[in-house]
Structures are given as structure tokens and as C-alpha cells.
Design a protein around this motif. Structure first.
Motif, PDB file in Angstrom:
ATOM      1  N   PHE A 102       0.831  -1.196   0.000  1.00 45.77           N
ATOM      2  CA  PHE A 102       0.000   0.000   0.000  1.00 45.77           C
ATOM      3  C   PHE A 102       0.876   1.261   0.000  1.00 45.77           C
ATOM      4  CE2 PHE A 102      -2.291   3.293   2.452  1.00 45.77           C
ATOM      5  CZ  PHE A 102      -3.364   3.498   1.589  1.00 45.77           C
ATOM      6  N   ASP A 103       1.909   1.281   0.845  1.00 43.95           N
ATOM      7  CA  ASP A 103       2.829   2.431   0.885  1.00 43.95           C
ATOM      8  C   ASP A 103       3.532   2.610  -0.457  1.00 43.95           C
ATOM      9  OD1 ASP A 103       2.163   3.011   3.491  1.00 43.95           O
ATOM     10  OD2 ASP A 103       3.920   2.002   4.359  1.00 43.95           O
ATOM     11  N   SER A 104       3.935   1.496  -1.055  1.00 47.26           N
ATOM     12  CA  SER A 104       4.605   1.560  -2.359  1.00 47.26           C
ATOM     13  C   SER A 104       3.663   2.133  -3.420  1.00 47.26           C
ATOM     14  CB  SER A 104       5.072   0.166  -2.775  1.00 47.26           C
ATOM     15  OG  SER A 104       5.609   0.180  -4.065  1.00 47.26           O
ATOM     16  N   LEU A 105       2.424   1.679  -3.432  1.00 43.56           N
ATOM     17  CA  LEU A 105       1.443   2.200  -4.396  1.00 43.56           C
ATOM     18  C   LEU A 105       1.170   3.683  -4.152  1.00 43.56           C
ATOM     19  CD1 LEU A 105      -1.152  -0.703  -4.591  1.00 43.56           C
ATOM     20  CD2 LEU A 105       0.338   0.113  -6.432  1.00 43.56           C
ATOM     21  N   ARG A 106       1.089   4.074  -2.899  1.00 49.22           N
ATOM     22  CA  ARG A 106       0.846   5.470  -2.580  1.00 49.22           C
ATOM     23  C   ARG A 106       2.019   6.347  -3.051  1.00 49.22           C
ATOM     24  NH1 ARG A 106       0.201   7.566   3.416  1.00 49.22           N
ATOM     25  NH2 ARG A 106       1.773   5.971   3.525  1.00 49.22           N
ATOM     26  N   CYS A 107       3.239   5.888  -2.847  1.00 49.51           N
ATOM     27  CA  CYS A 107       4.411   6.641  -3.317  1.00 49.51           C
ATOM     28  C   CYS A 107       4.416   6.756  -4.843  1.00 49.51           C
ATOM     29  CB  CYS A 107       5.707   5.970  -2.847  1.00 49.51           C
ATOM     30  SG  CYS A 107       5.998   6.151  -1.078  1.00 49.51           S
ATOM     31  N   GLU A 108       4.054   5.654  -5.511  1.00 50.31           N
ATOM     32  CA  GLU A 108       3.996   5.680  -6.972  1.00 50.31           C
ATOM     33  C   GLU A 108       2.905   6.640  -7.461  1.00 50.31           C
ATOM     34  OE1 GLU A 108       3.684   1.757  -8.636  1.00 50.31           O
ATOM     35  OE2 GLU A 108       5.474   1.067  -7.581  1.00 50.31           O
ATOM     36  N   MET A 109       1.774   6.670  -6.747  1.00 48.45           N
ATOM     37  CA  MET A 109       0.695   7.592  -7.121  1.00 48.45           C
ATOM     38  C   MET A 109       1.140   9.049  -6.954  1.00 48.45           C
ATOM     39  SD  MET A 109      -2.170   6.107  -8.083  1.00 48.45           S
ATOM     40  CE  MET A 109      -3.451   7.224  -7.672  1.00 48.45           C
ATOM     41  N   ILE A 110       1.834   9.339  -5.865  1.00 46.12           N
ATOM     42  CA  ILE A 110       2.345  10.701  -5.639  1.00 46.12           C
ATOM     43  C   ILE A 110       3.343  11.077  -6.723  1.00 46.12           C
ATOM     44  CG2 ILE A 110       3.743  12.118  -4.067  1.00 46.12           C
ATOM     45  CD1 ILE A 110       2.394  10.587  -1.743  1.00 46.12           C
TER      46      ILE A 110
END
Length: 120
Positions: A97-105
Motif C-alpha cells: 500500500f505504501d509503495s502504491l501510494r508513493c507511486e501515485m504521488i
């Protein structure tokens, strides 16, 4: 033989002995009525049978207690293992989830830069 069958067998044997003892007569002397025989005094064979029965009941109780204790240990182990797997899975999900959030940012920043370049 399973534990339930052993317990039922022991119950039947106890009931048979209780019936003999309550009848007040010697099971080997059918010609006498209870008034002639007086109170029933168990002979050595009956006493031995009662002692064996008590020993068997104690053994079944001990085995059952040990089985329950082993089951409790197994359940505790299963709980600990399940809890460990749950924490591990939860940790993996949070990392993704953190990885996806960083990629989204990161994608949002790229999109903003591209829009600034095209809009300028």
C-alpha cells in the motif's frame, strides 16, 4: 476402542454392580429372599471387580485430562501461528500500500510537471 465406548462400558458395569448391591441378595444364591440373607456383603470377587472398575475409571479420567491438555496446547500453538501469519500478511499489505501510494504521488508530480510544460 474410543473413549466414549470405554465410558459407556464402564457406566454399564457400574450400573450392574449397583443393581446387585441394591438388591440386597447374593447373586449366586437365588433360593433365598432378601429378608433371609440380610444386607449384602460383597465377596472378594466383587471387591476386586469394584477396585478394577475404579482403576479403569481413574485411567479414563487421566487419559481424558491428558487429551484435553494436549488439545489446549495445540490450540495455543495454532493461535500463535495464525497470529504470526496474520501479522506477516498485514505487514506485506501495508508495504504494498505504501509503495502504491508513493507511486501515485510520483505520477501526480509528473503529471503536474507535464501540464505546466504544456500550459506555459
Amino acid at each position: 476402542m474410543n473413549v466414549e465406548a470405554e465410558i459407556l462400558d464402564l457406566k454399564r458395569r457400574v450400573e450392574a454392580l449397583e443393581t446387585i448391591l441394591r438388591s440386597g441378595s447374593d447373586p449366586g444364591r437365588s433360593d433365598l429372599v432378601p429378608a433371609q440373607t440380610g444386607p449384602y456383603m460383597p465377596d472378594s470377587e466383587t471387591s476386586i471387580g469394584l477396585a478394577e472398575l475404579k482403576a479403569e475409571i481413574a485411567d479414563v479420567r487421566t487419559e481424558t485430562s491428558q487429551d484435553f491438555e494436549a488439545l489446549i496446547v495445540e490450540i495455543a500453538g495454532f493461535r500463535a501461528q495464525t497470529n504470526e501469519h496474520f501479522k506477516s500478511t498485514q505487514s506485506e499489505i501495508m508495504e504494498k500500500f505504501d509503495s502504491l501510494r508513493c507511486e501515485m504521488i510520483d505520477l501526480a508530480l509528473r503529471l503536474d510537471r507535464l501540464l505546466e510544460i504544456n500550459g506555459a
